[in-house]
Structure formats: structure tokens, C-alpha cells
Scaffold this active site. Structure first.
Site, PDB file in Angstrom:
ATOM      1  N   HIS A 103      -8.164   1.148  -0.688  1.00 12.89           N
ATOM      2  CA  HIS A 103      -8.086   0.662  -1.440  1.00 12.89           C
ATOM      3  C   HIS A 103      -9.575  -0.218  -2.222  1.00 12.89           C
ATOM      4  O   HIS A 103      -9.847  -1.504  -2.355  1.00 12.89           O
ATOM      5  CB  HIS A 103      -7.185  -0.855  -1.170  1.00 12.89           C
ATOM      6  N   SER A 128       0.698  -1.506  -0.269  1.00 15.35           N
ATOM      7  CA  SER A 128      -0.238   0.211   0.251  1.00 15.35           C
ATOM      8  C   SER A 128       1.219   1.349  -0.086  1.00 15.35           C
ATOM      9  O   SER A 128       1.491   1.251  -0.716  1.00 15.35           O
ATOM     10  CB  SER A 128      -0.766   0.098   1.460  1.00 15.35           C
TER      11      SER A 128
END
Length: 273
Positions: free
Chosen positions: A163, A60
């Protein structure tokens, strides 16, 4: 290093030294603070460690640090983009009350089916029996009441459903910021969260950084690629621990060190000899 952190603080508009040393958990939970702090911590620990890797990957927000360490972005470019990403994601998170829940164990197909049933996104497919669900608080509550068989649910203390489609507004903000960056191609093997594969083009990697804001992180696929490449040693940069834990379950036989304090530096350097 204090001078370096001071300069980086100017880039992100935050006192990184204060947030990294004296701030409490509530102060750094804000994603607009947490993301720049995480990237700066990773870059600083890599610089102090002084080891040149053969393969780089980030989870991430960690992909921005990986991009800088691979030479795709300068540290200042990575921090400037992460500032924009963090602020845009915080703004997107404020639109709808959303969150994330880690789903540990269970059969992967059953877990994915349960998430789909409740309209949730598998935001992080981490491998080693861990999937993180993202969605509205109502959807997560429904999952809690009807969990997949043999799975354990752990609500995460995050600002929103990262996300997932809920972050779509942040994608365009980051794309506009990234348009002003001229990335270089990576100097070492650099893996992407989007599919776990190595990316040879710096421009493509930056485009993937933009898209991953609202797309799932496939860390399990990254670990599969590491295994295929014959990776034998993994050093997790500050603040280490989570990815090392996944590696111990998903990368059999790979030696690991997580950088948590300065005392871990010597152990990490020893592994590279």
C-alpha cells in the site's frame, strides 16, 4: 468444504488445505502464499457460518473476500485476482528492501508528520490509535531512531511495503487481470478501504481493489462509516482477531466475535439473533 477448497486450490495453484493445516509460519509468510490463503480462509468460514450480513468490509487483502461475499465477484474470480495480486506484489517487493512498522499511540498529526519527515507512507490508517508506516528499511530505521512522542513502534513481519508507491508495478499487473472480469453490483452495503464509504457500483469497487495495492488502507474511516450506519454487531472472519481488537477500541458498544476456531461459530451465530 474439502471439495470446495480443493477446487479453489486449483484456481490459485496452491494446496490451500496443506498450507492452512500443516504449513509452518515461514512457509505461509511468503505473500504469494499468504494472500490466497487469507481470502480462501475468509470465504470458507463465511460459508460455514451461514449468516447474511447487512454491511461488508475487508481490510487490504480482505476486500477481495468482501467483494465475493457481496456478489461483486464470484469466489473463483476473487481467488484468481488475488493470485495475480499476490504474485505481482511479491515481485514488486523484491525490487527494493522495504518493510512496515506499526505505530501505536501518539497524536495522529504528530505521527503523520514523523512519517512524512522520514519519507514513509501511512500505509494503514487503522483508527483506534494505530497507523502502519511503510517504506525502505533505511527509512524505517530512521523512524526507530527518531520516533513520534508517546508512540510505540512494532516492526511487522511482512514481505514489503504494501500500500505504498513501492507496489506501483503490481497495480498494472492486477489491472490487466481485472480487465477480464465482469463484476456485478454489490447485493449489500460494501465499504471501501480507500475512503471508508459505501460503493454501489461493482465496476468501481474492482477499480478500487486495483488501486489499493499502492494506496493507503483507511480502516479507521470504514469504522467511522459503520458507526454512522448504526452497526451494532461485528463478526470478523477467519483468521480473526486484529480487526476485532481495533473495533473494541474504535467502535464503542459494538458487540464483536472473531472467528479463530470452529468453537467460535456458535458465538457468532448467537450474536445475529
Amino acid at each position: 468444504m474439502a471439495d470446495r477448497l480443493g477446487a479453489w486450490s486449483e484456481v490459485v495453484g496452491l494446496d490451500l488445505i496443506a498450507y492452512g493445516t500443516t504449513a509452518d509460519a515461514d512457509e505461509i509468510r511468503d505473500t504469494a502464499v499468504a494472500q490466497p490463503l487469507l481470502v480462501a480462509a475468509a470465504l470458507a468460514s463465511a460459508e460455514v457460518l451461514g449468516v447474511t450480513p447487512d454491511v461488508l468490509a475487508g481490510h487490504s487483502v480482505g476486500e477481495f473476500a468482501a467483494a465475493a461475499l457481496a456478489g461483486v465477484l464470484t469466489p473463483e474470480q476473487a481467488l484468481s485476482l488475488i493470485r495475480e495480486r499476490a504474485q505481482a506484489m511479491a515481485k514488486a517487493a523484491a525490487v527494493t528492501e522495504t518493510g512496515m512498522t506499526a505505530v501505536l499511540g501518539g497524536v495522529e498529526d504528530d505521527v503523520l508528520a514523523a512519517l512524512d519527515k522520514h519519507g514513509l507512507t501511512p500505509a494503514n490508517i487503522n483508527g483506534a490509535g494505530q497507523i502502519v508506516a511503510g517504506g525502505t528499511l533505511e527509512q524505517l530505521a530512521a523512524l526507530k531512531d527518531d520516533p513520534p512522542a508517546r508512540a510505540r513502534l512494532i516492526p511487522l513481519k511482512v514481505a514489503g511495503a504494501f500500500h505504498t508507491r513501492h507496489m506501483a508495478p503490481a497495480v498494472e499487473s492486477l489491472r490487466e487481470a481485472a480487465a477480464g472480469v465482469a463484476p456485478a453490483d454489490p447485493a449489500v452495503t460494501l465499504l471501501s478501504n480507500s475512503d471508508g464509504q459505501a460503493v454501489a457500483s461493482g465496476a468501481e469497487f474492482v477499480e478500487r481493489l486495483v488501486k489499493q495495492v499502492s494506496s493507503p488502507v483507511r480502516w479507521g474511516a470504514c469504522m467511522e462509516t459503520m458507526a454512522g450506519l448504526g452497526v451494532t454487531t461485528m463478526i470478523e472472519l477467519l483468521p480473526g482477531g486484529t480487526l476485532t481488537g481495533l473495533a473494541k477500541r474504535g467502535l464503542s458498544g459494538v458487540r464483536t466475535v472473531a472467528l479463530k476456531t470452529p468453537d467460535d461459530l456458535d458465538a457468532a451465530r448467537e450474536l445475529t439473533k
